[in-house]
Motif scaffolding. Structure first.
Motif, PDB file in Angstrom:
ATOM      1  N   ALA A   8       0.831  -1.212   0.000  1.00  0.00           N
ATOM      2  CA  ALA A   8       0.000   0.000   0.000  1.00  0.00           C
ATOM      3  C   ALA A   8       0.861   1.255   0.000  1.00  0.00           C
ATOM      4  N   ASP A   9       0.720   2.039  -1.045  1.00  0.00           N
ATOM      5  CA  ASP A   9       1.351   3.353  -1.152  1.00  0.00           C
ATOM      6  C   ASP A   9       0.422   4.331  -0.418  1.00  0.00           C
ATOM      7  N   VAL A  10       0.612   4.445   0.878  1.00  0.00           N
ATOM      8  CA  VAL A  10      -0.333   5.147   1.757  1.00  0.00           C
ATOM      9  C   VAL A  10      -0.572   6.591   1.317  1.00  0.00           C
ATOM     10  N   GLN A  11       0.480   7.318   1.000  1.00  0.00           N
ATOM     11  CA  GLN A  11       0.312   8.722   0.619  1.00  0.00           C
ATOM     12  C   GLN A  11      -0.525   8.838  -0.656  1.00  0.00           C
ATOM     13  N   ASN A  12      -0.235   8.014  -1.634  1.00  0.00           N
ATOM     14  CA  ASN A  12      -0.967   8.068  -2.889  1.00  0.00           C
ATOM     15  C   ASN A  12      -2.444   7.777  -2.660  1.00  0.00           C
ATOM     16  N   ILE A  13      -2.745   6.751  -1.915  1.00  0.00           N
ATOM     17  CA  ILE A  13      -4.137   6.376  -1.659  1.00  0.00           C
ATOM     18  C   ILE A  13      -4.841   7.445  -0.829  1.00  0.00           C
ATOM     19  N   TYR A  14      -4.152   7.990   0.156  1.00  0.00           N
ATOM     20  CA  TYR A  14      -4.757   9.030   0.994  1.00  0.00           C
ATOM     21  C   TYR A  14      -5.157  10.246   0.148  1.00  0.00           C
ATOM     22  N   TYR A  15      -4.211  10.746  -0.640  1.00  0.00           N
ATOM     23  CA  TYR A  15      -4.474  11.979  -1.396  1.00  0.00           C
ATOM     24  C   TYR A  15      -5.467  11.771  -2.536  1.00  0.00           C
ATOM     25  N   THR A  16      -5.418  10.622  -3.203  1.00  0.00           N
ATOM     26  CA  THR A  16      -6.364  10.411  -4.296  1.00  0.00           C
ATOM     27  C   THR A  16      -7.783  10.205  -3.768  1.00  0.00           C
ATOM     28  N   CYS A  17      -7.931   9.487  -2.669  1.00  0.00           N
ATOM     29  CA  CYS A  17      -9.275   9.311  -2.085  1.00  0.00           C
ATOM     30  C   CYS A  17      -9.814  10.638  -1.564  1.00  0.00           C
ATOM     31  N   ARG A  18      -8.936  11.426  -0.963  1.00  0.00           N
ATOM     32  CA  ARG A  18      -9.369  12.730  -0.446  1.00  0.00           C
ATOM     33  C   ARG A  18      -9.778  13.660  -1.588  1.00  0.00           C
ATOM     34  N   GLU A  19      -8.981  13.661  -2.666  1.00  0.00           N
ATOM     35  CA  GLU A  19      -9.290  14.550  -3.792  1.00  0.00           C
ATOM     36  C   GLU A  19     -10.566  14.132  -4.512  1.00  0.00           C
ATOM     37  N   ALA A  20     -10.722  12.839  -4.758  1.00  0.00           N
ATOM     38  CA  ALA A  20     -11.861  12.361  -5.544  1.00  0.00           C
ATOM     39  C   ALA A  20     -13.157  12.279  -4.745  1.00  0.00           C
ATOM     40  N   TYR A  21     -13.046  11.913  -3.464  1.00  0.00           N
ATOM     41  CA  TYR A  21     -14.252  11.634  -2.687  1.00  0.00           C
ATOM     42  C   TYR A  21     -14.397  12.449  -1.402  1.00  0.00           C
ATOM     43  N   GLY A  22     -13.316  13.084  -0.975  1.00  0.00           N
ATOM     44  CA  GLY A  22     -13.348  13.795   0.303  1.00  0.00           C
ATOM     45  C   GLY A  22     -13.471  12.833   1.472  1.00  0.00           C
ATOM     46  N   ARG A  23     -13.041  11.597   1.268  1.00  0.00           N
ATOM     47  CA  ARG A  23     -13.141  10.566   2.300  1.00  0.00           C
ATOM     48  C   ARG A  23     -11.840   9.782   2.376  1.00  0.00           C
ATOM     49  N   GLN A  24     -11.768   8.898   3.377  1.00  0.00           N
ATOM     50  CA  GLN A  24     -10.576   8.087   3.563  1.00  0.00           C
ATOM     51  C   GLN A  24     -10.803   6.662   3.090  1.00  0.00           C
ATOM     52  N   PHE A  25      -9.720   6.028   2.697  1.00  0.00           N
ATOM     53  CA  PHE A  25      -9.745   4.629   2.289  1.00  0.00           C
ATOM     54  C   PHE A  25      -9.924   3.752   3.524  1.00  0.00           C
ATOM     55  N   ASN A  26     -10.690   2.670   3.376  1.00  0.00           N
ATOM     56  CA  ASN A  26     -10.952   1.766   4.494  1.00  0.00           C
ATOM     57  C   ASN A  26     -10.081   0.512   4.338  1.00  0.00           C
TER      58      ASN A  26
END
Length: 157
Positions: A8-26
């Motif tokens: 898991a590329d944590v930073q990539n997943i965090y920022y893309t989920c935040r940008e696209a959905y305004g939410r966090q990955f589960n």
């Protein structure tokens, strides 16, 4: 039972989920989904260490789920830019895990990993799954994956 290795590329997943959905990955839902597909034999989460308490709680939660968390220090350059890239570290760990895995799962939208997924499929004969936010995942990565799993509402919290 298939052996699954997760990266898991944590930073990539965090920022893309935040940008696209305004939410966090589960990550817990991901873990549950993957366990139904086979045995998770390796799981790494790659993050940047900023010494932030909330980030440390998140990292502890990842450990509790079953991830080994790998941290790099946050580096602020004199020009104001920041450095904190795990691409080489992720690649090395994936290549080390590939001989013992049937499925490699990569959580990232970074197109630089397309070459890695090609290598896994053709040289190691692994399935190479990529998880990413569709609108923010490189087409090269989507096309290289043997299976692309879109991060959508069911994997968000």
């Amino acid at each position: 039972m298939k052996k699954i290795a997760v990266f898991a590329d944590v930073q990539n997943i965090y920022y893309t989920c935040r940008e696209a959905y305004g939410r966090q990955f589960n990550y817990r839902k991901l873990w549950q989904q993957l366990q139904s597909q086979g045995e998770i034999v390796t799981a790494y989460a790659y993050a940047i260490d900023r010494g932030d308490q909330q980030q440390q709680k998140f990292q502890d939660a990842l450990k509790h789920i079953g991830f080994e968390v790998k941290l790099k220090p946050f580096i602020q350059r004199s020009d104001g830019s920041a450095k904190g890239d795990w691409d080489v570290g992720i690649t090395i760990d994936v290549l080390e895990a590939a001989p013992d895995a049937d499925i490699i799962v990569l959580l990232s939208g970074d197109g630089d990993f397309a070459i890695l997924l090609d290598k896994l499929i053709h040289s190691y004969h692994c399935e190479a799954w990529a998880y990413g936010v569709p609108s923010l995942t490189a087409h090269a990565l989507i096309n290289a994956a043997s299976r692309f799993q879109a991060i959508e509402q069911d994997l968000l919290q």
